[in-house]
Design an enzyme around this catalytic site. Structure first.
Site, short mmCIF file in Angstrom:
data_model
loop_
_atom_site.label_atom_id
_atom_site.label_comp_id
_atom_site.label_asym_id
_atom_site.label_seq_id
_atom_site.Cartn_x
_atom_site.Cartn_y
_atom_site.Cartn_z
N ARG A 166 -7.42 -6.32 13.87
CA ARG A 166 -6.51 -5.88 12.81
C ARG A 166 -5.20 -6.65 12.87
O ARG A 166 -4.61 -6.80 13.92
CB ARG A 166 -6.23 -4.37 12.96
CG ARG A 166 -5.08 -3.81 12.13
CD ARG A 166 -5.50 -3.48 10.72
NE ARG A 166 -4.39 -3.11 9.87
CZ ARG A 166 -4.03 -1.86 9.59
NH1 ARG A 166 -4.69 -0.85 10.12
NH2 ARG A 166 -3.03 -1.61 8.78
N ARG A 203 -8.78 -4.74 5.77
CA ARG A 203 -8.61 -4.74 7.22
C ARG A 203 -9.93 -4.53 7.95
O ARG A 203 -10.84 -3.90 7.43
CB ARG A 203 -7.61 -3.68 7.65
CG ARG A 203 -8.00 -2.28 7.23
CD ARG A 203 -6.82 -1.37 7.09
NE ARG A 203 -6.09 -1.73 5.89
CZ ARG A 203 -5.31 -0.93 5.21
NH1 ARG A 203 -5.13 0.30 5.61
NH2 ARG A 203 -4.69 -1.31 4.14
N ASP A 207 -8.86 0.43 10.35
CA ASP A 207 -7.67 1.23 10.10
C ASP A 207 -7.90 2.60 10.72
O ASP A 207 -8.88 3.27 10.39
CB ASP A 207 -7.45 1.36 8.58
CG ASP A 207 -6.15 2.06 8.24
OD1 ASP A 207 -5.17 1.95 9.02
OD2 ASP A 207 -6.09 2.72 7.18
N ASP A 213 -5.85 6.11 11.28
CA ASP A 213 -4.64 6.87 10.96
C ASP A 213 -4.72 8.25 11.59
O ASP A 213 -5.70 8.98 11.41
CB ASP A 213 -4.50 7.05 9.44
CG ASP A 213 -4.09 5.77 8.75
OD1 ASP A 213 -3.37 4.96 9.35
OD2 ASP A 213 -4.47 5.59 7.58
#
Length: 170
Positions: free
Chosen positions: A87, A96, A99, A101
């Protein structure tokens, strides 16, 4: 000797570059180094939201993680997994390789320079809400009190979003 305090966290996973499915599988394995993975949602194929045009579709999922890491240590661990997957961060919401989160950390409400929890956009995005609903449909937002299921019904599932649940097994 006391046991470390464990916190229930939820992590959104997404990838749309390289080989997303193997990358997401490896990310889930990496999450096991950060705590106990208690569940992983089905996989969803979703069109990109925001960012530069022309991106390929994403594979998205959510993992439930019991961890004794504090929020910033968990964020550091997630970002290390992203870096291991190649990344890079140059353009906001660009395509990407991975990811990750942190969308919820227990019932914590945090607004730090590096981290905001709950994730500020999670309750507005079907690509987060649908997989989160697979794991915890009655989970409530720590501030608004809205359940995941109610938020998903409010936002709706776009026609461009499909379930790819069997893909985890292949």
């Amino acid at each position: 000797m006391t046991q470390p305090r464990m916190t229930q966290a939820y992590v959104a996973l997404g990838a749309n570059l390289g080989e997303p499915l193997p990358t997401l599988r490896k990310a889930v394995a990496g999450l096991r180094e950060l705590g106990e993975v208690e569940g992983v949602s089905r996989l969803y194929c979703t069109a990109p939201v925001g960012g530069p045009p022309g991106q390929p579709d994403y594979l998205n999922a959510v993992a439930a993680l019991k961890t004794d890491l504090n929020p910033l240590a968990l964020l550091d661990g997630l970002q290390a997994l992203e870096a291991q997957a190649g990344r890079t961060r140059t353009v906001r919401w660009e395509a990407r390789t991975l990811d990750l989160d942190l969308i919820l950390y227990g019932q914590a409400v945090l607004a730090w320079e590096r981290l905001t929890v709950p994730h500020p956009l999670a309750w507005e995005r079907a690509f987060v809400l649908a997989p989160l609903a697979d794991l915890a449909p009655e989970l409530r937002h720590p501030v608004s009190g809205e359940t995941v299921l109610a938020a998903l019904q409010r936002t709706g599932i776009p026609d461009t979003m499909t379930v790819k649940s069997a893909a985890w097994d292949r």
